[in-house]
Motif scaffolding. Structure first.
Motif, PDB file in Angstrom:
ATOM      1  N   PHE A   1       4.423 -27.721  -1.948  1.00  0.00           N
ATOM      2  CA  PHE A   1       4.115 -28.268  -0.625  1.00  0.00           C
ATOM      3  C   PHE A   1       4.906 -29.563  -0.409  1.00  0.00           C
ATOM      4  CE2 PHE A   1       1.785 -30.817   2.417  1.00  0.00           C
ATOM      5  CZ  PHE A   1       1.306 -29.910   3.345  1.00  0.00           C
ATOM      6  N   ASN A   2       4.862 -30.448  -1.406  1.00  0.00           N
ATOM      7  CA  ASN A   2       5.550 -31.735  -1.263  1.00  0.00           C
ATOM      8  C   ASN A   2       7.049 -31.547  -1.076  1.00  0.00           C
ATOM      9  OD1 ASN A   2       3.231 -33.218  -1.377  1.00  0.00           O
ATOM     10  ND2 ASN A   2       3.322 -33.493  -3.606  1.00  0.00           N
ATOM     11  N   ALA A   3       7.628 -30.664  -1.882  1.00  0.00           N
ATOM     12  CA  ALA A   3       9.079 -30.465  -1.785  1.00  0.00           C
ATOM     13  C   ALA A   3       9.448 -29.901  -0.418  1.00  0.00           C
ATOM     14  CB  ALA A   3       9.543 -29.530  -2.892  1.00  0.00           C
ATOM     15  N   LEU A   4       8.687 -28.921   0.059  1.00  0.00           N
ATOM     16  CA  LEU A   4       8.997 -28.302   1.350  1.00  0.00           C
ATOM     17  C   LEU A   4       8.816 -29.305   2.486  1.00  0.00           C
ATOM     18  CD1 LEU A   4       7.288 -24.867   0.672  1.00  0.00           C
ATOM     19  CD2 LEU A   4       9.720 -25.202   1.194  1.00  0.00           C
ATOM     20  N   PHE A   5       7.769 -30.079   2.396  1.00  0.00           N
ATOM     21  CA  PHE A   5       7.503 -31.063   3.448  1.00  0.00           C
ATOM     22  C   PHE A   5       8.646 -32.079   3.534  1.00  0.00           C
ATOM     23  CE2 PHE A   5       4.867 -33.404   6.283  1.00  0.00           C
ATOM     24  CZ  PHE A   5       3.915 -32.492   6.688  1.00  0.00           C
TER      25      PHE A   5
END
Ligand code: ME8
Length: 665
Positions: free
Chosen positions: A397-401
């Motif tokens: 989630f963090n990487a995609l965000f």
């Protein structure tokens, strides 16, 4: 203090009231700003209104107001809407404010003192709608951005030596992060490679603008005036110590978020102005696509706008925020429809996160008197699988965000919701709850703790996207104020056993069938009456959010039952008449015989099919779709076509002959 983060929206023109296109950019920035704050960054989030120039002067004239009165009114509407939507901007700049005018003049002086401004005569074409000088165009030529006719302008102006920056700009674009996404970067590179001419940066045939320092017959070109807001708002050009410190701290911007139609101004003119003034450059200019409605860009001039108020009145702020971030693939154009909004709301929020929260918390209430039970050490692989999936969800989630892939990030987080739903169904806590032996009690505690911990993680990740409802779920989990959460430290196994739950209440009541129609009516009537959002309707009137843990809830992994499919009435129709819809490039009005009657349909296939080629053709239509109005025409059903990314739609058809009216099943 750790790192700083400065993010901006475009400042919106005050020639039109806000719609969900403006809300989209503002919501995206708000979400990013909230997340940065939760990660501990000293964040500054700026928005505002762009109030000078010929476009605003004319709009005010048409409204029978002075430009200032007009700007005050519309700027006030933007500000009011952002407040209503809980937008967390740290400042709101208006270009008619004194602080902005003085500091913009200071920027002009600095560029002039550095030798990049000279006086000349401009004779050429101008697009008032985009406030764009159209180089090389002849009288009568359309604007390359909006297609409207350009106007001939002949006046004495100040010119900016834009041509001096061509090579320097191309060097900047070598950094792939400077202009995003890639498609926009390529567009800018080819524009600059094709050669830059000097740019007129003043106007002298009207007066609604900031006077050029030492030559008040001229007003500063509205795009220089507008772009300057990004530095004037945080103190550039101020003599005040506090303002200067803020400028030192926050500039350069980390992200200028914009719509794709204003890339040229932000990626070519703005860096050139900054280079000429000897100022640092923004780190990234990120352009998103357009929100389409009825097949076209949502805009006031097309008259196809949807106001945020309508959606907020009926489904609340978070529903709009979630929908826009989840449904639109960031960077690409995305269609808005009330149907899709309600479908997403019910599937992902009411049945997804809302149902997970309500069933987990209700069972903890029932079986453990509202206290989070302990997890027993277990060799059960399903518990470990959830723990692992949750850890993976956090990092993905963090990487995609961080790559602005909001839709994918949310998809990943909701994948965890789906897994936990399945885990609950498989472990049947409602059966365990009926047994009193210590092993069953222990297992029940572990299952409910695991579910609550996963719920906590999804809630934390989704907080910047849906601040209001996640704050409620957080409080129901007994965790207090979600704003105090340090997102950078989020990981599995942080939920203390023994935590007392707060009061459990439904967060996303199901939207019923009439919701779409209600919103459509509100938009048609033009002025949305304030109705109570579902979360505030009296408890007795609320749909029950499926707290019953006795029966396993259906697993929402995107599959539907045959009964669900049977609800869709697909029929063979034959086109009897077809014509273009006036003023809508993509729409055709069709009359289609479906065996029992001839229906009027409005379909977005005009770019793929000439009307006359459709007469007599057999097509597939969704016959029981609720009627809707497109361009004032009632559309009774939908024609089925393959929708191709970046390509034209292709109509569904049959190789063998089929009778008109036959049902597809
Ligand atoms: O261009 N879809 O102001 P503006 C997505 N004042 N985003 C949309 C949209 C849509 N259909 N419609 C508007 C200006 N937007 C200048 C900017 S900045 C120094 C000056 C959003 O009122 C999107 O961010 O025309 C777009 O770039 C912006 O509103 C344009 O707002």
């Amino acid at each position: 203090m750790g790192k700083k983060f400065y993010i901006t929206t475009p400042i919106y023109y005050v020639n039109a009231r806000p719609h969900i296109g403006h809300a989209y950019t503002t919501i995206v920035c708000d979400t990013i700003a909230r997340r940065q704050r939760m990660l501990g960054a000293d964040t500054f989030f700026l928005t505002g209104t762009d109030e000078h120039g010929q476009k605003i002067e004319r709009a005010a004239q048409e409204a029978g107001k002075t430009p200032q009165q007009y700007a005050d009114q519309i700027s006030g509407e933007f500000r009011k809407l952002w407040q209503r939507m809980g937008i967390s901007n740290d400042d709101f700049i208006r270009t008619t404010e004194d602080r902005h005018k003085k500091r913009t003049q200071e920027l002009f002086r600095r560029i002039r003192d550095n030798g990049y401004i000279y006086k000349g005569k401009y004779t050429g074409q101008y697009c008032v709608s985009d406030e764009l000088y159209v180089d090389g165009a002849k009288p009568g030529d359309p604007c390359p951005l909006c297609g409207r006719p350009t106007e001939t302008v002949e006046e004495e102006n100040y010119f900016f030596k834009l041509s001096a920056f061509q090579d320097k700009l191309l060097e900047l674009y070598a950094n792939p992060d400077f202009v995003r996404p890639e498609t926009r970067r390529n567009e800018v590179i080819s524009f600059v490679r094709s050669g830059l001419r000097d740019l007129s940066i003043s106007r002298s045939t009207f007066s609604w603008g900031i006077p050029v320092p030492d030559d008040p017959k001229h007003v500063i070109y509205v795009w220089l005036d507008a772009l300057a807001n990004y530095i004037t708002a945080i103190g550039y050009g101020s003599t005040h110590g506090g303002a200067q410190a803020a400028f030192q701290k926050y500039w350069p911007a980390d992200v200028h978020m914009i719509g794709k139609e204003i890339v040229r101004f932000h990626c070519v003119y703005w860096p050139a102005f900054l280079l000429a003034a000897g100022l640092p450059l923004p780190k990234a200019i990120v352009a998103h696509g357009w929100l389409l409605f009825e097949e076209n860009k949502m805009s006031k001039s097309r008259g196809n706008i949807v106001r945020a108020d309508t959606i907020i009145d009926v489904l609340g702020n978070d529903a709009l925020r979630y929908f826009l971030l989840r449904e639109v693939v960031f960077g690409q154009d995305g269609s808005f429809s009330f149907d899709a909004l309600v479908q997403r709301y019910n599937a992902d929020l009411a049945n997804g996160l809302g149902n997970l929260a309500s069933r987990t918390l209700t069972m903890i209430g029932r079986y453990f008197q509202g206290e989070i039970p302990a997890v027993l050490p277990s060799a059960n692989t399903s518990d470990n699988a959830i723990a692992e999936a949750a850890q993976k969800t956090i990092s993905e989630f963090n990487a995609l965000f961080d790559q602005f892939q909001f839709s994918r990030a949310l998809e990943v987080a909701w994948g965890l919701v789906g897994l936990v739903d399945k885990y609950i169904v498989e472990n049947e806590p409602w059966s365990l709850g009926e047994k009193q032996d210590p092993a069953s009690r222990g297992r029940l505690g572990t299952v409910l703790h695991t579910s609550a911990e996963a719920l906590r993680i999804v809630t934390a990740l989704a907080h910047p996207v849906m601040p209001e409802s996640t704050a409620k779920i957080w409080a129901q989990l007994g965790l207090g104020d979600i704003r105090k959460l340090d997102l950078s430290a989020l990981q599995w196994a942080q939920l203390p056993a023994g935590t007392r739950l707060g009061k459990i209440e439904p967060v996303f009541p199901r939207a019923d069938k009439s919701t779409v129609e209600r919103m459509q009516k509100m938009e048609e009537q033009g002025r949305a009456p304030v109705v109570t959002p579902p979360s505030e309707t009296p408890a007795a009137a609320q749909p029950v959010p499926s707290p019953a843990p006795k029966a396993p809830a259906s697993v929402s992994d995107g599959k539907i039952t045959i009964d669900d499919f049977a609800k869709i009435e697909l029929r063979v129709g034959q086109v009897k008449a077809a014509e273009k819809v006036k003023g809508a490039d993509k729409l055709l009005r069709l009359e289609v015989d479906i065996g029992t009657e001839t229906r009027q349909l409005v379909a977005g296939i005009a770019e793929a099919y000439a009307p006359e080629t459709l007469i007599g053709r057999k097509v597939v239509i969704v016959a029981n779709l609720m009627p809707r109005k497109l361009r004032g025409l009632e559309s009774n059903g939908m024609i089925v076509a393959a929708s191709l990314e970046g390509g034209k739609p292709v109509l569904a058809g049959f190789l063998e002959d089929v009778p008109v009216g036959a049902r597809l099943k």
